[in-house]
Enzyme design. Structure first.
Site, PDB file in Angstrom:
ATOM      1  NE  ARG A   1      -6.264 -15.570  -8.092  1.00  0.00           N
ATOM      2  CZ  ARG A   1      -5.068 -14.964  -8.021  1.00  0.00           C
ATOM      3  NH1 ARG A   1      -5.014 -13.647  -7.853  1.00  0.00           N
ATOM      4  NH2 ARG A   1      -3.955 -15.645  -8.135  1.00  0.00           N
ATOM      5  NE  ARG A   2     -14.488  -8.045 -10.323  1.00  0.00           N
ATOM      6  CZ  ARG A   2     -14.763  -6.752 -10.128  1.00  0.00           C
ATOM      7  NH1 ARG A   2     -13.893  -5.986  -9.477  1.00  0.00           N
ATOM      8  NH2 ARG A   2     -15.885  -6.234 -10.567  1.00  0.00           N
TER       9      ARG A   2
ATOM     10  CG  LEU B   1      -6.846 -13.750 -19.329  1.00  0.00           C
ATOM     11  CD1 LEU B   1      -6.371 -12.752 -20.376  1.00  0.00           C
ATOM     12  CD2 LEU B   1      -5.663 -14.327 -18.565  1.00  0.00           C
TER      13      LEU B   1
ATOM     14  CB  VAL C   1      -2.694 -10.302 -22.905  1.00  0.00           C
ATOM     15  CG1 VAL C   1      -3.818 -10.943 -22.108  1.00  0.00           C
ATOM     16  CG2 VAL C   1      -2.750 -10.728 -24.374  1.00  0.00           C
TER      17      VAL C   1
ATOM     18  CE1 TYR D   1      -2.453 -15.337 -22.240  1.00  0.00           C
ATOM     19  CE2 TYR D   1      -0.217 -15.490 -21.384  1.00  0.00           C
ATOM     20  CZ  TYR D   1      -1.329 -14.732 -21.696  1.00  0.00           C
ATOM     21  OH  TYR D   1      -1.325 -13.384 -21.461  1.00  0.00           O
TER      22      TYR D   1
ATOM     23  CG  PHE E   1       4.105 -11.211 -31.466  1.00  0.00           C
ATOM     24  CD1 PHE E   1       2.890 -11.545 -30.912  1.00  0.00           C
ATOM     25  CD2 PHE E   1       4.814 -12.201 -32.134  1.00  0.00           C
ATOM     26  CE1 PHE E   1       2.364 -12.811 -31.030  1.00  0.00           C
ATOM     27  CE2 PHE E   1       4.297 -13.483 -32.272  1.00  0.00           C
ATOM     28  CZ  PHE E   1       3.077 -13.782 -31.726  1.00  0.00           C
TER      29      PHE E   1
END
Length: 411
Positions: free
Chosen positions: A87-88, A91, A79, A120, A411
């Site tokens: 910050r757009r 994600l 990721v 997360y 992982f």
């Protein structure tokens, strides 16, 4: 504005370069080849700004052991977002797409290992398992409170290891929640590689199994070693034994394997990363100054994609009848008030009109789902609201598992 779309195999190298940039990594050619082969087998989602790949996420096709069941559970990996596009919403776009795909394909769970724990939770992931690092001072024999199993120990060639230890690992996975499936390529590329990707000084993998010749094995240990200067006037070599995995079907078998590791010549320290917090070694070691926990950390982060499917699929240790008020900002279908009526004979989870006994975010429910976090602890922390006294204790009793959930599969 970026476009979220599948990443074709032709763009895997671009995705890897982005990941190496974000994680400040520069792996050697062999490691790059392993990463490429891994991503060929994964679901790949990217964020494109025009022709530029500015965000990436992949997912292993895993199943995860949960109490009483084995459920589809994509394992998120690689990721990353380009430093020019932070910050757009990149994600968020990737996460939303991944969760929607998991839901569409009938995966009630998703999981990941977090490079930064602060990220997360806002996407509904909760820390569901805890790992510890154990170190043994092996400059002297390992002191034990139980008798080790004295059946024979033998070395297994890494080329033959998968056939010997793979089935045992699968049976061990079923006994403890939180463990993903491990394919033959993952065994070869992540556990049995000749060279360790993170430390080139480590030896190739060594595998020791316990059991009578011709009989099924009763346990195994997979480890690597490296020389270290012991210091002092004589500067005696006291190498490191790094334990990557140890599985045993009884405490006596585990004791025999730990004893063997601590007795390896020219070594003075055994370090086992990623052990369960309830590792029996911590109880049957006779000298806790010799066997110490040196680190503790959240390991597997879990997301309940379909709360109803997840709760009704697992087994329950005791009867519980509670109304849960669940909040899920990312997957609104999970939000609402539901009656959980569960017990050893199964579970039902249906919309409810009654007042809530417990109110919580899907993140907290995920943290408790495998039995590794107590609901009562989250009540004390102010993260779960208990409207009916005793509701948290009742849900904890139902969620309880014989051993803590755990995985050493990063992982």
């Amino acid at each position: 504005m970026v476009d979220i779309q599948d990443v074709p195999e032709a763009d895997i190298d671009r995705a890897l370069e982005l990941a190496y940039l974000v994680f400040h990594d520069r792996p050697e050619k062999e490691a790059r080849a392993r990463h490429h082969a891994l991503l060929v087998r994964c679901l790949r989602i990217g964020a494109y700004d025009g022709d530029a790949l500015v965000g990436f996420m992949a997912a292993h096709d895993f199943r995860l052991s949960v109490p009483g069941a084995d459920l589809p559970c994509p394992g998120l990996t690689f990721v990353c977002v380009a430093p020019t596009h932070r910050r757009r919403g990149v994600l968020t776009g990737l996460m939303t797409e991944m969760l929607e795909r998991a839901a569409a394909t009938g995966s009630p769970l998703a999981a990941l290992w977090a490079s930064e724990a602060a990220i997360y939770g806002r996407f509904g992931y909760g820390g569901a398992t805890t790992g510890v690092t154990i170190e043994i001072d092996s400059t002297r024999p390992l002191a034990l409170r139980i008798d080790p199993d004295r059946r024979p120990l033998r070395l297994v060639d890494p080329e033959e290891a998968l056939a010997v230890i793979g089935p045992f690992h699968e049976s061990a996975r079923a006994r403890r929640a939180g463990r993903p499936t491990r394919s033959a390529p993952r065994w070869r590329e992540e556990w049995l590689t000749e060279e360790d990707e993170e430390d080139e000084e480590l030896s190739p993998p060594r595998i020791i199994v316990l059991g009578e010749p011709g009989e099924p094995i009763a346990g195994y240990v997979l480890y690597r070693t490296k020389p270290e200067d012991g210091g002092g006037p004589a500067r005696a070599p006291q190498g490191l034994v790094r334990v990557d995995e140890l599985e045993a079907d009884t405490p006596a078998v585990a004791a025999a394997l730990w004893e063997c590791l601590a007795a390896l010549d020219l070594t003075g320290r055994v370090r086992a990363w990623g052990r369960p917090a309830d590792d029996p070694l911590l109880h049957f070691a006779a000298d806790r100054d010799q066997v110490r926990v040196t680190a503790q950390y959240p390991a597997l982060w879990l997301r309940l994609v379909d709360v109803r499917a997840a709760l009704t699929a697992r087994s329950w240790a005791a009867p519980v009848d509670v109304v849960l008020e669940v909040h899920d900002v990312r997957l609104p279908g999970n939000t609402g008030r539901f009656r959980l009526d569960a017990g050893p004979d199964g579970a039902a989870y249906e919309p409810a009109e009654a007042a809530a006994d417990l109110a919580l975010d899907v993140r907290e429910l995920a943290a408790c789902y495998l039995g590794g976090t107590r609901v009562a602890e989250l009540v004390e922390a102010g993260l779960v609201r208990e409207h009916t006294p005793g509701a948290a204790a009742a849900l904890d009793a139902a969620l309880r598992t014989p051993v803590l959930p755990h995985t050493g599969d990063e992982f």
